[in-house]
Write a protein that holds these residues in place. Structure first.
Motif, PDB file in Angstrom:
ATOM      1  N   ASP A 237       0.848  -1.157  -0.152  1.00 24.15           N
ATOM      2  CA  ASP A 237       0.068   0.044   0.052  1.00 24.15           C
ATOM      3  C   ASP A 237       0.874   1.143   0.077  1.00 24.15           C
ATOM      4  O   ASP A 237       2.101   1.205  -0.039  1.00 24.15           O
ATOM      5  CB  ASP A 237      -1.050   0.244   1.375  1.00 24.15           C
ATOM      6  CG  ASP A 237      -0.295  -0.066   2.519  1.00 24.15           C
ATOM      7  OD1 ASP A 237       0.780   0.340   2.481  1.00 24.15           O
ATOM      8  OD2 ASP A 237      -0.823  -0.454   3.482  1.00 24.15           O
ATOM      9  N   GLU A 238       0.334   2.515   0.054  1.00 27.51           N
ATOM     10  CA  GLU A 238       0.981   3.794   0.209  1.00 27.51           C
ATOM     11  C   GLU A 238       2.112   3.806   1.199  1.00 27.51           C
ATOM     12  O   GLU A 238       3.016   4.632   1.078  1.00 27.51           O
ATOM     13  CB  GLU A 238       0.106   5.064   0.181  1.00 27.51           C
ATOM     14  CG  GLU A 238      -1.005   5.019  -0.708  1.00 27.51           C
ATOM     15  CD  GLU A 238      -2.063   4.261  -0.638  1.00 27.51           C
ATOM     16  OE1 GLU A 238      -2.104   3.579   0.329  1.00 27.51           O
ATOM     17  OE2 GLU A 238      -2.762   4.016  -1.596  1.00 27.51           O
ATOM     18  N   GLU A 258      -0.708   0.568  -9.075  1.00 30.67           N
ATOM     19  CA  GLU A 258      -1.866   0.523  -8.632  1.00 30.67           C
ATOM     20  C   GLU A 258      -2.236   0.505  -7.158  1.00 30.67           C
ATOM     21  O   GLU A 258      -3.026   1.015  -6.463  1.00 30.67           O
ATOM     22  CB  GLU A 258      -2.580  -0.767  -9.090  1.00 30.67           C
ATOM     23  CG  GLU A 258      -3.125  -0.551 -10.526  1.00 30.67           C
ATOM     24  CD  GLU A 258      -3.648  -2.170 -11.426  1.00 30.67           C
ATOM     25  OE1 GLU A 258      -3.706  -2.177 -12.429  1.00 30.67           O
ATOM     26  OE2 GLU A 258      -3.601  -2.997 -10.573  1.00 30.67           O
ATOM     27  N   ARG A 259      -1.086  -0.056  -6.369  1.00 30.99           N
ATOM     28  CA  ARG A 259      -1.218  -0.234  -4.888  1.00 30.99           C
ATOM     29  C   ARG A 259      -0.411   1.167  -4.367  1.00 30.99           C
ATOM     30  O   ARG A 259      -0.453   1.397  -3.104  1.00 30.99           O
ATOM     31  CB  ARG A 259      -0.137  -1.530  -4.344  1.00 30.99           C
ATOM     32  CG  ARG A 259      -0.743  -2.675  -4.898  1.00 30.99           C
ATOM     33  CD  ARG A 259      -1.969  -3.220  -4.095  1.00 30.99           C
ATOM     34  NE  ARG A 259      -2.302  -4.498  -4.810  1.00 30.99           N
ATOM     35  CZ  ARG A 259      -3.183  -4.810  -5.977  1.00 30.99           C
ATOM     36  NH1 ARG A 259      -3.640  -3.709  -6.459  1.00 30.99           N
ATOM     37  NH2 ARG A 259      -3.391  -5.927  -6.443  1.00 30.99           N
ATOM     38  N   GLY A 260       0.073   1.954  -5.109  1.00 30.05           N
ATOM     39  CA  GLY A 260       0.523   3.160  -4.708  1.00 30.05           C
ATOM     40  C   GLY A 260       1.871   3.101  -4.016  1.00 30.05           C
ATOM     41  O   GLY A 260       1.987   3.968  -3.163  1.00 30.05           O
ATOM     42  N   VAL A 261       2.586   1.973  -4.214  1.00 32.72           N
ATOM     43  CA  VAL A 261       3.904   1.835  -3.367  1.00 32.72           C
ATOM     44  C   VAL A 261       4.996   2.721  -3.763  1.00 32.72           C
ATOM     45  O   VAL A 261       5.114   3.534  -4.665  1.00 32.72           O
ATOM     46  CB  VAL A 261       4.351   0.271  -3.471  1.00 32.72           C
ATOM     47  CG1 VAL A 261       3.251  -0.600  -2.846  1.00 32.72           C
ATOM     48  CG2 VAL A 261       5.148  -0.084  -4.709  1.00 32.72           C
ATOM     49  N   THR A 262       5.867   2.742  -2.796  1.00 36.67           N
ATOM     50  CA  THR A 262       7.239   3.327  -3.100  1.00 36.67           C
ATOM     51  C   THR A 262       8.297   2.224  -3.439  1.00 36.67           C
ATOM     52  O   THR A 262       8.405   1.238  -2.768  1.00 36.67           O
ATOM     53  CB  THR A 262       7.703   4.270  -2.096  1.00 36.67           C
ATOM     54  OG1 THR A 262       6.581   5.482  -1.836  1.00 36.67           O
ATOM     55  CG2 THR A 262       9.228   4.800  -2.050  1.00 36.67           C
ATOM     56  N   GLY A 288       2.570   4.958 -11.710  1.00 37.30           N
ATOM     57  CA  GLY A 288       2.148   5.504 -10.526  1.00 37.30           C
ATOM     58  C   GLY A 288       2.758   5.305  -9.172  1.00 37.30           C
ATOM     59  O   GLY A 288       2.602   5.536  -8.221  1.00 37.30           O
ATOM     60  N   VAL A 289       4.088   4.465  -9.328  1.00 43.99           N
ATOM     61  CA  VAL A 289       4.955   4.191  -8.244  1.00 43.99           C
ATOM     62  C   VAL A 289       5.560   5.425  -7.985  1.00 43.99           C
ATOM     63  O   VAL A 289       5.967   6.268  -8.892  1.00 43.99           O
ATOM     64  CB  VAL A 289       5.940   3.215  -8.717  1.00 43.99           C
ATOM     65  CG1 VAL A 289       6.921   2.962  -7.566  1.00 43.99           C
ATOM     66  CG2 VAL A 289       5.224   1.831  -9.009  1.00 43.99           C
ATOM     67  N   ALA A 343       6.969   9.530   0.709  1.00 37.11           N
ATOM     68  CA  ALA A 343       6.841   8.079   1.146  1.00 37.11           C
ATOM     69  C   ALA A 343       6.933   8.100   2.675  1.00 37.11           C
ATOM     70  O   ALA A 343       6.072   7.496   3.304  1.00 37.11           O
ATOM     71  CB  ALA A 343       8.079   7.347   0.810  1.00 37.11           C
ATOM     72  N   LEU A 344       7.589   9.088   3.363  1.00 32.68           N
ATOM     73  CA  LEU A 344       7.862   8.925   4.787  1.00 32.68           C
ATOM     74  C   LEU A 344       6.724   9.655   5.544  1.00 32.68           C
ATOM     75  O   LEU A 344       6.503   9.807   6.870  1.00 32.68           O
ATOM     76  CB  LEU A 344       9.174   9.436   5.260  1.00 32.68           C
ATOM     77  CG  LEU A 344      10.380   8.667   4.705  1.00 32.68           C
ATOM     78  CD1 LEU A 344      11.577   9.545   5.149  1.00 32.68           C
ATOM     79  CD2 LEU A 344      10.596   7.161   5.379  1.00 32.68           C
ATOM     80  N   GLY A 345       5.975  10.443   4.649  1.00 29.51           N
ATOM     81  CA  GLY A 345       4.924  11.284   5.358  1.00 29.51           C
ATOM     82  C   GLY A 345       5.202  12.680   5.971  1.00 29.51           C
ATOM     83  O   GLY A 345       4.854  12.737   7.004  1.00 29.51           O
ATOM     84  N   ILE A 346       6.458  13.111   5.890  1.00 31.85           N
ATOM     85  CA  ILE A 346       7.091  14.459   6.334  1.00 31.85           C
ATOM     86  C   ILE A 346       7.005  15.547   5.326  1.00 31.85           C
ATOM     87  O   ILE A 346       7.015  15.625   4.118  1.00 31.85           O
ATOM     88  CB  ILE A 346       8.355  14.283   6.746  1.00 31.85           C
ATOM     89  CG1 ILE A 346       9.267  13.532   5.686  1.00 31.85           C
ATOM     90  CG2 ILE A 346       8.459  13.100   8.074  1.00 31.85           C
ATOM     91  CD1 ILE A 346      10.771  13.600   6.193  1.00 31.85           C
ATOM     92  N   ASP A 347       6.997  16.741   5.993  1.00 34.47           N
ATOM     93  CA  ASP A 347       6.864  18.158   4.953  1.00 34.47           C
ATOM     94  C   ASP A 347       8.296  18.361   4.807  1.00 34.47           C
ATOM     95  O   ASP A 347       8.764  19.521   5.493  1.00 34.47           O
ATOM     96  CB  ASP A 347       6.255  19.018   5.936  1.00 34.47           C
ATOM     97  CG  ASP A 347       4.677  18.902   6.261  1.00 34.47           C
ATOM     98  OD1 ASP A 347       4.128  18.338   5.467  1.00 34.47           O
ATOM     99  OD2 ASP A 347       4.206  19.695   7.375  1.00 34.47           O
ATOM    100  N   ALA A 348       9.140  17.611   4.157  1.00 31.67           N
ATOM    101  CA  ALA A 348      10.205  17.985   4.008  1.00 31.67           C
ATOM    102  C   ALA A 348      10.762  17.793   2.367  1.00 31.67           C
ATOM    103  O   ALA A 348       9.707  17.536   1.684  1.00 31.67           O
ATOM    104  CB  ALA A 348      11.404  17.217   4.794  1.00 31.67           C
ATOM    105  N   GLY A 349      11.824  17.879   1.958  1.00 29.22           N
ATOM    106  CA  GLY A 349      12.258  17.712   0.631  1.00 29.22           C
ATOM    107  C   GLY A 349      12.151  18.576  -0.253  1.00 29.22           C
ATOM    108  O   GLY A 349      12.255  18.574  -1.376  1.00 29.22           O
TER     109      GLY A 349
END
Ligand SMILES: [Zn+2]
Length: 424
Positions: A237-238, A258-262, A288-289, A343-349
């Protein structure tokens, strides 16, 4: 909250701006104005003339303390390499992990990395190193049970205990869950670990389809590819981050999208261990990866230099596809920075108002940046990573004029442990 001002700094596209950091976030970016900069009330001002602010790199796959095994096994096949590495790993101590992780973070700072996703052992000792040095880190509890019933149960208990302990870690350092691979971890724990990650909102990462042999083994054992095997077990999953993915089939690529993975590309490690190099960057992106970049551990890629990894990724994509337009420089930067943050869910980059202040300052005063037709071209293809002058993580200056606090102590301790333990 402390205020740090990066005065008169260049952006990647050549504008001269002032960047104000309040606490751990970028609070304001404005066109450079000397009088206004003086009125911002900063506690600390860095004069950034001649320097370019770039987002700090996010190394999405590494085994930090493997810095202690740098150069341990050269010119060997993956299986021989693994046997040597696993023999040394049976002698790891908290002390080796602690100083090995510090050695890794020192190298990451010097090469512009502000955040990493780690898969290694004795996590509390590694976390202590990250806490003390000030880097942003995701340390994962790693499952590797070799299908042994006792280990399966013990690892579940240890993972739960670590999660309890992780509640005391600073906000900057987070726990994740990793499974080494489906050839070393039981289906029971592949699934248990994913469920645990899901229930607790943690990232889940694994090696996958690194070599042709591994892919072939899964076909014999399970009648499907490693990616299909993961999918059958409901692991994708994501929040799933797969390292390598060199040997994905076209239907794997479609399904992973389709699974939205990284998927994390580790080109230098793949090249050096001859695992393969025809990484399907365009196909994965188009499906969409979320494609990211990592260095893998220093025992296989020999360094943790993300800028060098970007250069190799670009050259190899251009070469095997016989297409120089395949990966524009600004997209390549996203692969090494903002895609990882997503991917990590942080507001960075990225460097924008409101985002976490994880910033690298590149010193343009060297021959590699002259003439200045294209900053990213010079930065990625001409320079080496000694161009990083200053690094800011979570609003704190962790390297200035290429000096990191405690670096001599780190080198001394790593050398001492090498003699005392690793080489024994
Ligand atoms: Zn790895």
């Amino acid at each position: 909250m402390g205020k740090l001002l990066l005065k008169s700094v260049s952006t990647i596209d050549g504008k001269e701006v002032d960047i104000l950091v309040t606490g751990n976030r970028i609070s304001r970016i404005s066109e450079h104005n000397a009088q206004e900069a003086d009125r911002m009330g900063a506690d600390r001002i860095l004069d950034c003339r001649g320097k370019v602010a770039v987002p700090g790199f996010i190394n999405m796959h590494t085994h930090t303390a493997m810095t202690m095994m740098r150069g341990v096994c050269e010119d060997e096949y993956l299986q021989n390499w693994l046997n040597i590495v696993w023999a040394i790993e049976s002698r790891l101590s908290d002390e080796i992990i602690y100083w090995g992780t510090k050695l890794a973070i020192l190298e990451m700072f010097k090469t512009g990395t502000t955040c990493f996703l780690d898969m290694y052992w004795r996590v509390p000792a590694a976390v202590r190193a990250s806490e003390e040095m000030g880097i942003r880190a995701f340390h994962t509890y790693n499952f590797l049970d070799n299908f042994d019933a006792e280990t399966i149960a013990r690892q579940q208990r240890e993972c739960i205990a670590l999660f309890e302990e992780s509640k005391k870690w600073p906000e900057r350092v987070k726990m994740g869950v990793s499974v080494h691979s489906d050839y070393t971890v039981s289906e029971e724990n592949l699934v248990w670990a994913k469920n645990f990650a899901r229930e607790n909102g943690l990232v889940y990462t694994s090696h996958l389809a690194e070599t042709a042999a591994e892919t072939h083994e899964d076909e014999v054992k399970f009648g499907m590819t490693p990616a299909q095997h993961f999918d059958k077990l409901g692991l994708l999953d994501e929040r799933t981050i797969l390292a390598h993915g060199v040997w994905l089939t076209p239907s794997d690529v479609k399904m992973l999208g389709e699974r939205g993975v990284t998927v994390v590309h580790n080109i230098n490690s793949n090249l050096k261990l001859s695992s393969g190099y025809k990484f399907k960057y365009c196909e994965l992106r188009d499906a969409g990866v979320n494609v990211c970049l990592g260095t893998d551990g220093a025992a296989s890629s020999n360094n943790l230099d993300m800028r060098e990894a970007m250069k190799t990724m670009s050259l190899v994509q251009k070469a095997w596809r016989e297409d120089p337009t395949v990966l524009p420089l600004c997209r390549l930067m996203e692969v090494a920075t903002s895609n990882g943050a997503r991917a990590l869910g942080i507001d960075a980059g990225c460097i924008e108002e409101g985002s976490l202040a994880d910033i690298a300052l590149v010193d343009k005063r060297s021959e590699a940046f002259v003439p200045d037709f294209n900053f990213l071209g010079n930065f990625i293809f001409s320079a080496n990573s000694s161009c990083f002058d200053t690094l800011i993580v979570d609003g704190n200056v962790v390297m200035e004029n290429r000096k990191v606090a405690g670096e001599d102590e780190i080198l001394e301790n790593a050398n001492r442990l090498l003699k005392e333990t690793i080489k024994k």
